[in-house]
Design an enzyme around this catalytic site. Structure first.
Site, mmCIF file in Angstrom:
data_model
loop_
_atom_site.group_PDB
_atom_site.id
_atom_site.type_symbol
_atom_site.label_atom_id
_atom_site.label_comp_id
_atom_site.label_asym_id
_atom_site.label_seq_id
_atom_site.Cartn_x
_atom_site.Cartn_y
_atom_site.Cartn_z
ATOM 1 N N SER A 9 64.605 -6.012 8.104
ATOM 2 C CA SER A 9 65.595 -6.638 7.223
ATOM 3 C C SER A 9 64.959 -7.354 6.032
ATOM 4 O O SER A 9 65.451 -8.378 5.577
ATOM 5 C CB SER A 9 66.449 -7.611 8.027
ATOM 6 O OG SER A 9 65.624 -8.567 8.671
ATOM 7 N N ALA A 12 63.250 -3.797 1.597
ATOM 8 C CA ALA A 12 63.433 -2.351 1.772
ATOM 9 C C ALA A 12 64.612 -2.081 2.701
ATOM 10 O O ALA A 12 65.500 -1.268 2.395
ATOM 11 C CB ALA A 12 62.155 -1.720 2.309
ATOM 12 N N LYS A 32 64.289 -7.909 14.685
ATOM 13 C CA LYS A 32 63.956 -8.514 15.979
ATOM 14 C C LYS A 32 64.104 -10.032 16.025
ATOM 15 O O LYS A 32 64.046 -10.610 17.101
ATOM 16 C CB LYS A 32 62.566 -8.073 16.421
ATOM 17 C CG LYS A 32 61.425 -8.586 15.606
ATOM 18 C CD LYS A 32 60.109 -8.041 16.166
ATOM 19 C CE LYS A 32 58.949 -8.489 15.335
ATOM 20 N NZ LYS A 32 57.673 -7.999 15.814
ATOM 21 N N GLY A 45 54.595 -14.650 -5.370
ATOM 22 C CA GLY A 45 54.223 -14.362 -6.753
ATOM 23 C C GLY A 45 55.299 -13.703 -7.582
ATOM 24 O O GLY A 45 55.729 -14.220 -8.613
ATOM 25 N N GLU A 109 49.034 -11.680 -12.812
ATOM 26 C CA GLU A 109 48.181 -11.877 -11.628
ATOM 27 C C GLU A 109 46.975 -10.951 -11.761
ATOM 28 O O GLU A 109 46.872 -10.169 -12.713
ATOM 29 C CB GLU A 109 48.970 -11.579 -10.350
ATOM 30 C CG GLU A 109 50.078 -12.597 -10.074
ATOM 31 C CD GLU A 109 50.926 -12.264 -8.857
ATOM 32 O OE1 GLU A 109 50.383 -11.741 -7.874
ATOM 33 O OE2 GLU A 109 52.125 -12.515 -8.916
ATOM 34 N N ARG A 288 42.187 -8.040 -6.188
ATOM 35 C CA ARG A 288 42.139 -8.806 -4.942
ATOM 36 C C ARG A 288 40.994 -8.396 -4.019
ATOM 37 O O ARG A 288 40.439 -9.227 -3.311
ATOM 38 C CB ARG A 288 43.479 -8.616 -4.238
ATOM 39 C CG ARG A 288 43.914 -9.798 -3.490
ATOM 40 C CD ARG A 288 45.322 -9.635 -3.044
ATOM 41 N NE ARG A 288 46.269 -10.132 -4.008
ATOM 42 C CZ ARG A 288 47.586 -10.020 -3.873
ATOM 43 N NH1 ARG A 288 48.085 -9.415 -2.823
ATOM 44 N NH2 ARG A 288 48.397 -10.516 -4.775
ATOM 45 N N HIS A 349 46.707 -9.982 4.633
ATOM 46 C CA HIS A 349 47.910 -10.175 3.818
ATOM 47 C C HIS A 349 48.811 -8.941 3.763
ATOM 48 O O HIS A 349 50.019 -9.058 3.793
ATOM 49 C CB HIS A 349 47.456 -10.557 2.415
ATOM 50 C CG HIS A 349 48.565 -10.844 1.447
ATOM 51 N ND1 HIS A 349 49.471 -11.869 1.649
ATOM 52 C CD2 HIS A 349 48.914 -10.259 0.263
ATOM 53 C CE1 HIS A 349 50.332 -11.902 0.630
ATOM 54 N NE2 HIS A 349 50.027 -10.921 -0.208
ATOM 55 N N SER A 397 51.666 -7.834 -6.703
ATOM 56 C CA SER A 397 53.106 -7.775 -6.997
ATOM 57 C C SER A 397 53.666 -6.364 -7.171
ATOM 58 O O SER A 397 54.801 -6.193 -7.612
ATOM 59 C CB SER A 397 53.467 -8.659 -8.199
ATOM 60 O OG SER A 397 53.392 -10.015 -7.798
ATOM 61 N N SER A 399 54.083 -4.560 -4.510
ATOM 62 C CA SER A 399 54.669 -4.177 -3.213
ATOM 63 C C SER A 399 56.192 -4.320 -3.197
ATOM 64 O O SER A 399 56.887 -3.434 -2.693
ATOM 65 C CB SER A 399 54.048 -4.986 -2.081
ATOM 66 O OG SER A 399 54.010 -6.335 -2.429
HETATM 67 C C1 SIN Z 1 50.826 -13.783 -4.311
HETATM 68 O O1 SIN Z 1 51.795 -14.438 -4.674
HETATM 69 O O2 SIN Z 1 49.678 -14.085 -4.552
HETATM 70 C C2 SIN Z 1 51.057 -12.535 -3.494
HETATM 71 C C3 SIN Z 1 51.569 -11.467 -4.351
HETATM 72 C C4 SIN Z 1 51.357 -10.129 -3.708
HETATM 73 O O3 SIN Z 1 50.895 -10.044 -2.573
HETATM 74 O O4 SIN Z 1 51.585 -9.127 -4.394
#
Ligand code: SIN
Length: 528
Positions: A9, A12, A32, A45, A109, A288, A349, A397, A399
């Site tokens: 939920s 997506a 769940k 973010g 970012e 990252r 993450h 960002s 994802s």
């Molecule tokens: C963040 O706010 O640093 C995470 C953003 C992300 O994982 O795309």
């Protein structure tokens, strides 16, 4: 019985469910915990989107560069080009993104060459989740089942080679496993950060979707690419809390204690004092994979259990207003934005890999793991899926964007291929043959901790061959132990999750063993 069952939920799951239901398909969301217990709800973010055509090429290039060239270029282009329409959809669903006099208040970012990230202060995911829950609750044909956990998929043979989905077994809060027939199952169950001790993910992220789909013969890919976020708040005895990369986009700088000491000596000018500049010319805003690995390396060098995120050179009032969620959390610990340096360290993450899907989120079937047959009736979207967008490392960002683009495409594909059905289907009951011996639950908590220790120690940011082999042996031992309990126990959420976590950990470990070159998020000292 439902035409479509959606597992999960977050962005997506809710987006696809509402669209299928609106098209007249009876749709059931199974989640769940509570509806809002999703990684989406914790996303800070923002959502990356090239809102003008002039930014398409740059967004495509940034995504492919962050992914170290392993992204599927057609998928990248498709996602980037569909982004602005999906942002319009989210706004139509009631999502409020921050704006200023020029339009959207865009931020930046790591790895982005321009400001293209829409956000709602530092609680973008929570704002999206809020709006989509309101929309889902008001939707006809849509049933929302909280505290229900998907256990396994039910298959029927279509041909000797090809299987088709015909339903799903779901654990109710009363501990009963119900059989739910469905024409399509859409897995949107998120990631698996809980296989590590330190994660920015919520407790629900136990890899259920990947494990369930793989057990049913779906193909998975790229699971060696586990993304560690470099800046999780590192306070002893506290679970890691994400300090958004957007804060570095706003000027915060990563430093070691030595960097800070030298910086203070020369009067506090920000810039050349971050250890990150020894690793990448983009400094604290490198991609990252690079920042997390550099941070880990510095921590090993200094022997400290963190590095420091420095914000004292920034306008205190402005950043506290811009990042209220982070500020509130810091205040609970006597810290503040614009004050003393913040202790941060990497934490698991995001799963870049997952269930292998096509451009509509349709899963691929893998009887032998060498072919690409599609899997009728099975879809995967969001973090649980691997679309090829992220390559070897996800651009920040991207994802939430991937989730909403694929969710929309998936809804269109389902609506085109499935018609509302009244026919009752008879399916096997779960464990129709019963339990042979009833086994009392063993101390599953210690097995879960053992699993997390194995993954953290041996399958973390920096790997070694011998450690991966050791992890594989330990995980096999845990698998046998938990399998024995599983076969003889009454199901609970705890054992379903542990079984899934072991399954996914084994997949991640063998994927890491099989990748023989260092690329993106995969780094093995024995491959150098
Ligand atoms: C963040 O706010 O640093 C995470 C953003 C992300 O994982 O795309």
């Amino acid at each position: 019985m439902a035409d479509v069952v959606v597992v999960g939920s977050g962005i997506a799951g809710l987006f696809v469910a509402t669209r299928c239901a609106r098209a007249g398909l009876s749709t059931l969301v199974v989640t769940k915990k509570n509806l809002s217990d999703s990684s989406t709800n914790w996303a800070q973010g923002g959502i990356a989107a090239a809102m003008s055509k002039t930014d398409y090429e740059a967004h495509i290039k940034d995504t492919i560069e962050a992914g170290c060239g392993l992204s599927d270029p057609e998928i990248v282009e498709m996602v980037v080009r569909e982004a602005s329409d999906r942002i319009d959809d989210l706004i139509a669903s009631g999502v409020q993104f921050d704006s200023n006099k020029d339009g959207f208040d865009l931020t930046i970012e790591g790895g982005h060459s321009s400001r293209r990230i829409l956000h709602s202060k530092d609680a973008t995911g929570a704002e999206i989740e809020r709006a989509l829950i309101v929309e889902a609750r008001a939707s006809p044909n849509l049933e929302l089942l909280e505290s229900h956990m998907a256990v396994d998929l039910i298959l029927k043979e279509k041909t000797a080679e090809i299987k088709q989905i015909s339903g799903i077994w779901v654990l109710t809060p009363e501990g009963v496993v119900e059989t739910i027939p469905a024409q399509a199952i859409i897995i949107a169950a998120g990631g698996a950060g809980q296989i590590y001790h330190q994660t920015t993910n919520p407790s629900v992220a136990t890899g259920d979707g990947i494990a369930m789909a793989h057990r049913a013969g779906a193909k998975v890919r790229d699971l060696e690419f586990v993304q560690f976020h470099p800046t999780a708040l590192a306070l002893s005895g506290e679970r890691p809390f994400l300090i958004s990369e957007a804060l570095r986009g706003h000027g915060a700088i990563l430093m070691t204690s030595e960097n800070i000491a030298n910086w203070s000596l020369i009067g506090g000018e920000p810039g050349p004092h971050s250890f990150m500049l020894n690793h990448d010319s983009r400094g604290s805003l490198a991609t990252r994979d690079i920042v997390a690995r550099a941070t880990d390396q510095e921590m090993k060098k200094t022997g400290e259990n963190c590095v420091w995120l420095v914000t004292s050179h920034l306008d205190k009032k402005e950043i506290q207003e811009r990042f209220p969620t982070i500020q509130a959390r810091l205040q609970n610990h006597g810290l503040e934005l614009g004050g003393a340096p913040l202790p941060v360290a990497p934490a698991a993450h995001y799963m870049v890999g997952g269930i292998s899907v096509d451009e509509n989120g349709l899963a691929r079937q893998c009887p032998t793991c060498s072919n690409e047959i599609q899997y009728p009736g099975l879809y995967a979207i969001g973090e649980v899926a691997c679309t090829g967008l992220h390559g070897a490392n996800r651009l920040a960002s991207n994802s939430l964007l991937e989730a909403v683009v694929f969710s929309n495409r998936c809804a269109e594909h389902v609506i085109e291929n499935i018609s509302p059905s009244e026919n009752e289907i008879t399916l096997p009951e779960w464990r129709a043959d019963g339990l042979s011996t009833l086994i009392e639950h063993a101390p599953l908590r210690s097995d879960r901790i053992a699993l997390q220790s194995t993954m953290t120690d041996d399958v973390g940011l920096v790997k070694r061959d011998a450690r991966l082999q050791r992890a594989q042996r330990r995980l096999e031992f845990l698998r046998q132990e938990v399998d024995r309990i599983w076969r003889g126990c009454l199901p609970t959420q705890e054992i379903v999750e542990l079984r899934n976590m072991i399954h996914v950990s084994r997949l991640v470990t063998s994927a890491a063993i099989n990748r023989k070159e260092n690329v993106g998020l995969h780094y093995n000292l024995d491959c150098e």
